[in-house]
Design an enzyme around this catalytic site. Structure first.
Site, short mmCIF file in Angstrom:
data_model
loop_
_atom_site.label_atom_id
_atom_site.label_comp_id
_atom_site.label_asym_id
_atom_site.label_seq_id
_atom_site.Cartn_x
_atom_site.Cartn_y
_atom_site.Cartn_z
N LYS A 134 0.84 -1.20 0.00
CA LYS A 134 0.00 0.00 0.00
C LYS A 134 0.87 1.25 0.00
CE LYS A 134 -1.78 2.97 2.69
NZ LYS A 134 -1.89 4.09 1.75
N GLU A 156 9.60 1.43 10.84
CA GLU A 156 10.66 2.40 10.57
C GLU A 156 9.98 3.76 10.65
OE1 GLU A 156 12.68 5.01 9.43
OE2 GLU A 156 12.53 4.33 7.36
N CYS A 173 13.49 10.69 6.96
CA CYS A 173 13.55 10.27 8.36
C CYS A 173 14.97 10.33 8.90
CB CYS A 173 12.95 8.89 8.54
SG CYS A 173 13.55 7.72 7.34
N GLU A 176 9.91 16.12 14.84
CA GLU A 176 10.36 15.92 13.47
C GLU A 176 9.67 16.95 12.57
OE1 GLU A 176 9.23 12.19 11.52
OE2 GLU A 176 11.29 12.08 10.76
P1 NDP Z 1 1.78 8.57 7.89
O1 NDP Z 1 2.50 7.80 8.95
O2 NDP Z 1 0.40 9.01 8.14
O3 NDP Z 1 1.78 7.77 6.50
C1 NDP Z 1 2.62 6.68 6.18
C2 NDP Z 1 1.82 5.56 5.54
O4 NDP Z 1 0.89 5.04 6.50
C3 NDP Z 1 0.99 6.01 4.35
O5 NDP Z 1 0.92 4.96 3.40
C4 NDP Z 1 -0.38 6.22 4.97
O6 NDP Z 1 -1.45 6.11 4.04
C5 NDP Z 1 -0.44 5.09 5.97
N1 NDP Z 1 -1.39 5.29 7.05
C6 NDP Z 1 -1.90 6.45 7.54
N2 NDP Z 1 -2.78 6.21 8.52
C7 NDP Z 1 -2.84 4.87 8.67
C8 NDP Z 1 -3.59 4.01 9.51
N3 NDP Z 1 -4.44 4.47 10.42
N4 NDP Z 1 -3.41 2.68 9.39
C9 NDP Z 1 -2.57 2.18 8.47
N5 NDP Z 1 -1.84 2.94 7.62
C10 NDP Z 1 -1.96 4.28 7.73
O7 NDP Z 1 2.69 9.81 7.57
P2 NDP Z 1 2.19 11.20 6.95
O8 NDP Z 1 2.17 10.98 5.52
O9 NDP Z 1 0.94 11.71 7.55
O10 NDP Z 1 3.35 12.17 7.45
C11 NDP Z 1 3.26 12.76 8.75
C12 NDP Z 1 4.58 12.84 9.38
O11 NDP Z 1 5.13 11.53 9.56
C13 NDP Z 1 5.65 13.55 8.57
O12 NDP Z 1 5.56 14.91 8.69
C14 NDP Z 1 6.91 12.95 9.16
O13 NDP Z 1 7.20 13.62 10.36
C15 NDP Z 1 6.52 11.52 9.45
N6 NDP Z 1 6.91 10.60 8.36
C16 NDP Z 1 8.00 9.82 8.51
C17 NDP Z 1 8.41 9.02 7.48
C18 NDP Z 1 9.61 8.16 7.57
O14 NDP Z 1 10.28 7.93 6.57
N7 NDP Z 1 9.92 7.60 8.73
C19 NDP Z 1 7.71 8.96 6.21
C20 NDP Z 1 6.51 9.76 6.15
C21 NDP Z 1 6.17 10.55 7.21
P3 NDP Z 1 -2.12 7.41 3.33
O15 NDP Z 1 -1.18 8.53 3.47
O16 NDP Z 1 -2.30 6.93 1.94
O17 NDP Z 1 -3.43 7.63 4.01
#
Ligand code: NDP
Length: 450
Positions: A153, A228, A262, A352
């Site tokens: 996903k 991660e 990250c 972050e």
């Molecule tokens: P999220 O953690 O929300 O998104 C990461 C993935 O998880 C996406 O595919 C998202 O789907 C999915 N997701 C979201 N909600 C759920 C849920 N309830 N159950 C299962 N899967 C879920 O990150 P954001 O995109 O909102 O980013 C927010 C913050 O997170 C950033 O500003 C950053 O600080 C951090 N981040 C860290 C990352 C890393 O590499 N460690 C990567 C991305 C974000 P969808 O978006 O399609 O709804």
């Protein structure tokens, strides 16, 4: 419901996709479940050949994949090409690993015990928007090498490269049902994968907040989980470092991918005795970062991924920062390279930001550097700049982080384990370590008594 995918550099729509819901998720899991027995039974040499073929197809389609990634995430094209190069390397590495990940024989009374590495079954891969193809490959490569089938996903903001990767897997000859790519909301598709009784493991990359939800949801079915998550890594500059070299590198350790990384070293810790000199050098180096059209080969930083993310990033900068760079006029979710002098207690140093904002913080001595570096709930990455080898090793060993570099920025290599301490998550991706997260150890005792 339709999903409109947008180019963050132009704010223009670039694709319209159908969103999957719970029913489509259940169907994808059923397809993966059905494909599992045959896929796990594929002879190791044949599975390796198929993964090698995916790697070759990625190489042959590098330009197309890089353009997709650049337009969908707003990444500079040169960086996107490098990332797609890594995707190919990942598939090459795990093709090579398929038949090198075995068990042991253990001497025991009355016979012999052998261990086997068994695949888990159907694995749910939930990936974020910052490195969509790269992070998908870090999970796909070892999951497939171990004989699992997957439902991938991608994030809704950036699903295009994952869809293309799914097509290339089929083109390579990986059987139908082994790799399923589903576009849909995290709260719907992701949540269903987490709760689904037929999904054996969730491999998640994203925010610490959603990581917590993954752990909670997985408890119901005792699912395996690797996480991660976020980071707030330190770039520690000692007075004996090559300051020019460290300052020239520092902007790219936090502003690469517009800070949406990250591993971003978003806390720059500088020894007080060289603080003013280093800050001058850092400002000059940051002024040189080329921000602009991601399609331009010389661009080093593009826009942020979305308008709402830009609002979040902006909320971290109060008052006039020490340095603020330029951004292009016109459409696009631009945010300038920003340097803020801060204390480690300030919000900009604790949370972050996930944008091009670096907090510059002074420290007194080695003990103070280690204390500040570890004074964070995260523990993903970091850099140490010094000419004293013993100090580099002392500080590296004392730092609570999973991936460190000395006199360098980079923390990600195909061959080496990648993952976090503390609230940056657990489990390791990349290298041979990743295979442990996609297989179970089974012990079989064989009696030798007559
Ligand atoms: P999220 O953690 O929300 O998104 C990461 C993935 O998880 C996406 O595919 C998202 O789907 C999915 N997701 C979201 N909600 C759920 C849920 N309830 N159950 C299962 N899967 C879920 O990150 P954001 O995109 O909102 O980013 C927010 C913050 O997170 C950033 O500003 C950053 O600080 C951090 N981040 C860290 C990352 C890393 O590499 N460690 C990567 C991305 C974000 P969808 O978006 O399609 O709804």
């Amino acid at each position: 419901m339709t999903l409109t995918v947008v180019n963050p550099a132009t704010e223009e729509p670039i694709a319209e996709l159908e969103r999957a819901g719970v029913d489509e998720t259940d169907e994808a899991v059923a397809r993966a479940r059905e494909a599992f027995p045959a896929w796990r039974a594929v002879a190791p040499g044949d599975r390796a050949r198929l993964l090698r073929r995916v790697a070759t197809l990625v190489e042959e389609n590098t330009d197309e994949l890089a353009r997709i990634e650049s337009r969908n995430v707003g990444k500079p094209i040169s960086g996107a090409r490098g990332e797609i190069g890594m995707v190919a390397q990942v598939f090459h590495f795990y093709a090579g690993a398929v038949d090198k990940h075995g068990g042991e024989t253990i001497p025991v009374a009355g016979g012999v015990a052998a261990t086997f590495r068994e695949p888990l079954g159907v694995v749910g891969l939930i990936v974020p928007w910052n490195f969509p193809a790269n992070i998908a490959s870090w999970k796909l490569g070892p999951a497939l090498a171990c004989g699992n089938t997957v439902v991938l996903k991608p994030a809704e903001l950036t699903p295009l490269s994952a869809l293309r990767l799914g097509e290339l897997c089929l083109e390579a000859g990986i059987p139908e049902g082994v790799v399923n790519v589903l576009v849909g909301k995290g709260s719907v598709v992701g949540q269903r994968l987490i709760e689904h009784p037929e999904v054996a493991k969730i491999a998640f990359t994203g925010s610490t907040e959603v990581g917590r939800l993954v752990m909670q949801g997985a408890a119901g079915t005792i699912k395996r989980v690797t996480l991660e998550l976020g980071g707030k890594s330190a770039n520690v500059i000692f007075e004996d470092a090559d300051l020019e070299k460290a300052a020239a590198a520092a902007p790219y350790s936090v502003f690469d991918n517009a800070g949406q990384d990250c591993c971003a070293r978003s806390r720059v810790l500088v020894q007080r005795s060289v603080y003013d000199r280093f800050l001058d050098l850092l400002v000059e180096a940051t002024r040189g970062v080329k921000v602009g059209d991601p399609a331009d080969e010389s661009t080093e930083m593009g826009p942020l991924v979305s308008a709402s993310h830009r609002e979040t990033v902006a909320s971290f900068v109060e008052g006039e920062p020490t340095f603020r760079g330029d951004v292009p006029d016109g459409p696009g979710y631009w945010y300038p390279c920003t340097l803020v002098e801060a204390s480690n207690d300030d919000r900009v140093a604790r949370e972050e930001v996930f944008g091009p904002v670096a907090a510059v913080i002074p420290f007194d001595d080695e003990a103070d550097a280690i204390r500040i570096s570890n004074d964070t709930p995260y523990g993903l990455s970091g850099s140490i700049w010094t000419r004293d080898g013993a100090r580099a090793l002392r500080v590296a060993r004392a730092t609570d982080a999973g991936v460190l570099s000395v006199n360098a920025n980079t923390s990600v290599r195909v061959q080496t384990p990648f993952g976090g301490f503390k609230q940056s998550g657990f489990g390791r991706e990349l290298g041979m370590h990743a295979l442990e997260g996609y297989s179970e150890v089974k012990s079989v005792f064989i009696s030798t008594e007559g």
